[in-house]
Write a protein that holds these residues in place. Sequence first.
Motif, PDB file in Angstrom:
ATOM      1  N   LYS A  48       0.484  -1.320   0.281  1.00 33.58           N
ATOM      2  CA  LYS A  48      -0.243  -0.519  -0.183  1.00 33.58           C
ATOM      3  C   LYS A  48       0.788   1.381   0.209  1.00 33.58           C
ATOM      4  CE  LYS A  48      -4.254  -1.204   1.122  1.00 33.58           C
ATOM      5  NZ  LYS A  48      -5.562  -1.065   0.122  1.00 33.58           N
ATOM      6  N   MET A  49       2.063   1.643   1.065  1.00 37.89           N
ATOM      7  CA  MET A  49       2.223   2.255   0.931  1.00 37.89           C
ATOM      8  C   MET A  49       3.956   2.556  -0.368  1.00 37.89           C
ATOM      9  SD  MET A  49       5.563   3.067   3.669  1.00 37.89           S
ATOM     10  CE  MET A  49       6.935   1.965   3.062  1.00 37.89           C
ATOM     11  N   ASP A  50       3.681   1.501  -1.491  1.00 35.06           N
ATOM     12  CA  ASP A  50       4.537   1.730  -2.578  1.00 35.06           C
ATOM     13  C   ASP A  50       3.284   2.416  -3.605  1.00 35.06           C
ATOM     14  OD1 ASP A  50       6.747   0.754  -1.701  1.00 35.06           O
ATOM     15  OD2 ASP A  50       6.136  -1.360  -2.495  1.00 35.06           O
ATOM     16  N   GLU A  51       2.094   1.917  -3.674  1.00 30.62           N
ATOM     17  CA  GLU A  51       0.578   2.111  -4.660  1.00 30.62           C
ATOM     18  C   GLU A  51       1.112   4.096  -3.706  1.00 30.62           C
ATOM     19  OE1 GLU A  51      -1.980   2.873  -7.244  1.00 30.62           O
ATOM     20  OE2 GLU A  51      -0.207   0.513  -7.103  1.00 30.62           O
ATOM     21  N   SER A  52       1.027   4.043  -2.497  1.00 32.13           N
ATOM     22  CA  SER A  52       0.753   5.572  -2.358  1.00 32.13           C
ATOM     23  C   SER A  52       2.009   6.405  -3.068  1.00 32.13           C
ATOM     24  CB  SER A  52       0.512   5.520  -0.969  1.00 32.13           C
ATOM     25  OG  SER A  52      -0.739   5.150  -0.605  1.00 32.13           O
ATOM     26  N   GLU A  53       2.970   6.229  -3.019  1.00 31.32           N
ATOM     27  CA  GLU A  53       4.140   7.042  -3.505  1.00 31.32           C
ATOM     28  C   GLU A  53       4.234   7.076  -4.720  1.00 31.32           C
ATOM     29  OE1 GLU A  53       9.260   6.126  -2.819  1.00 31.32           O
ATOM     30  OE2 GLU A  53       7.696   5.863  -0.954  1.00 31.32           O
ATOM     31  N   ARG A  54       3.732   6.191  -5.644  1.00 31.39           N
ATOM     32  CA  ARG A  54       3.750   5.662  -6.885  1.00 31.39           C
ATOM     33  C   ARG A  54       2.607   6.648  -6.999  1.00 31.39           C
ATOM     34  NH1 ARG A  54       0.244   4.491 -11.134  1.00 31.39           N
ATOM     35  NH2 ARG A  54      -0.678   3.312  -9.644  1.00 31.39           N
ATOM     36  N   ILE A  55       1.494   6.615  -6.528  1.00 26.94           N
ATOM     37  CA  ILE A  55       0.023   8.048  -7.173  1.00 26.94           C
ATOM     38  C   ILE A  55       1.451   9.180  -6.736  1.00 26.94           C
ATOM     39  CG2 ILE A  55      -2.365   8.921  -6.600  1.00 26.94           C
ATOM     40  CD1 ILE A  55      -2.865   5.545  -6.259  1.00 26.94           C
ATOM     41  N   TYR A  56       1.823   9.888  -5.288  1.00 26.50           N
ATOM     42  CA  TYR A  56       2.025  10.622  -5.669  1.00 26.50           C
ATOM     43  C   TYR A  56       3.119  11.132  -6.611  1.00 26.50           C
ATOM     44  CZ  TYR A  56       4.545  14.487  -3.170  1.00 26.50           C
ATOM     45  OH  TYR A  56       5.194  15.437  -2.291  1.00 26.50           O
ATOM     46  N   ASN A  57       3.875  10.276  -6.794  1.00 30.20           N
ATOM     47  CA  ASN A  57       5.002  10.706  -7.454  1.00 30.20           C
ATOM     48  C   ASN A  57       4.355  11.248  -8.798  1.00 30.20           C
ATOM     49  OD1 ASN A  57       7.358  10.806  -5.788  1.00 30.20           O
ATOM     50  ND2 ASN A  57       7.165   8.033  -6.484  1.00 30.20           N
ATOM     51  N   GLU A  58       3.176  10.363  -8.798  1.00 34.17           N
ATOM     52  CA  GLU A  58       2.475  10.477 -10.196  1.00 34.17           C
ATOM     53  C   GLU A  58       1.525  11.840 -10.621  1.00 34.17           C
ATOM     54  OE1 GLU A  58       0.099   7.624 -12.808  1.00 34.17           O
ATOM     55  OE2 GLU A  58       2.301   5.844 -12.687  1.00 34.17           O
ATOM     56  N   GLN A  59       1.091  12.320  -8.958  1.00 38.10           N
ATOM     57  CA  GLN A  59       0.224  13.307  -8.827  1.00 38.10           C
ATOM     58  C   GLN A  59       1.459  14.919  -9.034  1.00 38.10           C
ATOM     59  OE1 GLN A  59      -1.484  12.924  -5.474  1.00 38.10           O
ATOM     60  NE2 GLN A  59      -3.052  12.591  -6.470  1.00 38.10           N
ATOM     61  N   ASN A  60       2.952  14.803  -8.230  1.00 37.54           N
ATOM     62  CA  ASN A  60       3.957  15.523  -8.862  1.00 37.54           C
ATOM     63  C   ASN A  60       3.767  15.445 -10.119  1.00 37.54           C
ATOM     64  OD1 ASN A  60       3.581  16.326  -6.145  1.00 37.54           O
ATOM     65  ND2 ASN A  60       5.757  14.866  -5.463  1.00 37.54           N
ATOM     66  N   TYR A  61       4.032  14.654 -10.822  1.00 37.93           N
ATOM     67  CA  TYR A  61       4.545  14.944 -11.761  1.00 37.93           C
ATOM     68  C   TYR A  61       3.191  15.717 -12.673  1.00 37.93           C
ATOM     69  CZ  TYR A  61       5.495  13.771 -17.049  1.00 37.93           C
ATOM     70  OH  TYR A  61       5.663  13.868 -17.984  1.00 37.93           O
ATOM     71  N   ILE A  62       2.142  15.003 -12.769  1.00 37.59           N
ATOM     72  CA  ILE A  62       0.776  16.099 -13.289  1.00 37.59           C
ATOM     73  C   ILE A  62       0.561  17.587 -12.961  1.00 37.59           C
ATOM     74  CG2 ILE A  62      -1.581  16.215 -12.985  1.00 37.59           C
ATOM     75  CD1 ILE A  62      -1.605  12.967 -12.436  1.00 37.59           C
ATOM     76  N   VAL A  63       1.775  18.450 -11.596  1.00 41.86           N
ATOM     77  CA  VAL A  63       1.650  19.166 -11.607  1.00 41.86           C
ATOM     78  C   VAL A  63       2.093  20.014 -12.603  1.00 41.86           C
ATOM     79  CG1 VAL A  63       2.082  20.359  -9.369  1.00 41.86           C
ATOM     80  CG2 VAL A  63       0.348  19.336  -8.753  1.00 41.86           C
ATOM     81  N   GLU A  64       3.095  19.751 -12.095  1.00 39.39           N
ATOM     82  CA  GLU A  64       4.785  20.068 -12.951  1.00 39.39           C
ATOM     83  C   GLU A  64       3.792  19.789 -14.480  1.00 39.39           C
ATOM     84  OE1 GLU A  64       7.705  17.377 -11.798  1.00 39.39           O
ATOM     85  OE2 GLU A  64       8.242  18.051 -10.371  1.00 39.39           O
ATOM     86  N   SER A  65       3.358  18.860 -14.862  1.00 43.82           N
ATOM     87  CA  SER A  65       2.880  19.449 -16.659  1.00 43.82           C
ATOM     88  C   SER A  65       2.166  20.265 -16.862  1.00 43.82           C
ATOM     89  CB  SER A  65       2.205  17.872 -16.780  1.00 43.82           C
ATOM     90  OG  SER A  65       3.395  16.888 -16.973  1.00 43.82           O
ATOM     91  N   PHE A  66       1.285  20.007 -15.769  1.00 41.16           N
ATOM     92  CA  PHE A  66       0.435  21.187 -15.817  1.00 41.16           C
ATOM     93  C   PHE A  66       0.898  22.677 -15.940  1.00 41.16           C
ATOM     94  CE2 PHE A  66      -3.108  18.526 -14.799  1.00 41.16           C
ATOM     95  CZ  PHE A  66      -5.176  19.518 -15.570  1.00 41.16           C
ATOM     96  N   ASP A  67       2.391  22.917 -14.705  1.00 47.32           N
ATOM     97  CA  ASP A  67       2.952  24.043 -15.007  1.00 47.32           C
ATOM     98  C   ASP A  67       3.846  24.229 -16.279  1.00 47.32           C
ATOM     99  OD1 ASP A  67       2.414  24.904 -11.816  1.00 47.32           O
ATOM    100  OD2 ASP A  67       4.558  23.907 -11.688  1.00 47.32           O
ATOM    101  N   GLU A  68       3.952  23.904 -16.408  1.00 44.19           N
ATOM    102  CA  GLU A  68       4.916  23.396 -18.085  1.00 44.19           C
ATOM    103  C   GLU A  68       3.539  24.101 -19.128  1.00 44.19           C
ATOM    104  OE1 GLU A  68       6.304  20.636 -21.793  1.00 44.19           O
ATOM    105  OE2 GLU A  68       7.157  19.925 -19.890  1.00 44.19           O
ATOM    106  N   ILE A  69       1.943  23.246 -19.111  1.00 45.05           N
ATOM    107  CA  ILE A  69       1.120  23.788 -19.989  1.00 45.05           C
ATOM    108  C   ILE A  69       0.661  25.111 -19.945  1.00 45.05           C
ATOM    109  CG2 ILE A  69      -1.383  23.744 -20.771  1.00 45.05           C
ATOM    110  CD1 ILE A  69      -1.247  20.510 -20.399  1.00 45.05           C
ATOM    111  N   PHE A  70       0.678  25.525 -18.369  1.00 49.19           N
ATOM    112  CA  PHE A  70       0.758  27.393 -18.274  1.00 49.19           C
ATOM    113  C   PHE A  70       1.501  28.048 -18.531  1.00 49.19           C
ATOM    114  CE2 PHE A  70      -2.749  25.304 -15.775  1.00 49.19           C
ATOM    115  CZ  PHE A  70      -4.321  25.576 -15.876  1.00 49.19           C
TER     116      PHE A  70
END
Length: 168
Positions: A48-70
């Motif tokens: 569960k911790m690995d899954e949560s960490e993966r989701i957290y990392n992908e959410q951070n990547y999504i936020v960085e992608s939104f920054d790049e888009i804007f």
Amino acid sequence: MKAINHKDVIRGYLRFSVFLMMAVAVTQLCISVFFFTSEVEVAKISVKMDESERIYNEQNYIVESFDEIFNLYGAFELSEDVNPDFLMRSLVSRKMEVAAIVGRLPQEDVLIHNHLLTRLDDLLHVRDSISSLRKQEQTVKDDLIQCSGESRSITRKMRVGKMVYSKK
């Protein structure tokens, strides 16, 4: 001399020994089940911790992608020399990458990102409309400049009969 209850005492000792061995065996069984259960729980927590960490990392990547888009979106306003078609293609391709990542994650973890993607669609439609209207405006301006230049040249050459008079 043996005691009268010698057989009862021996039976009592044997009975006590059997019950003691059963108590030790049950205690050993309980302890081993406890450790086995703990190991299973630790393994599940780790997964569960690995899954949560993966989701957290992908959410951070999504936020960085939104920054790049804007940031790309902000490039539309920086200068007039930008190629709007290229920027729009870059924005749309980046948005599609983000949408693919968002689609892989559980929906309860990406509610805000889904909302931003839908609002970004509206924003890109507006930007596309603005770009096409700017192209139309530029075309009309060019046509107007060309027409006014031709009008000036025609008014300079006035034809009266077969004679041409030029104004200077």
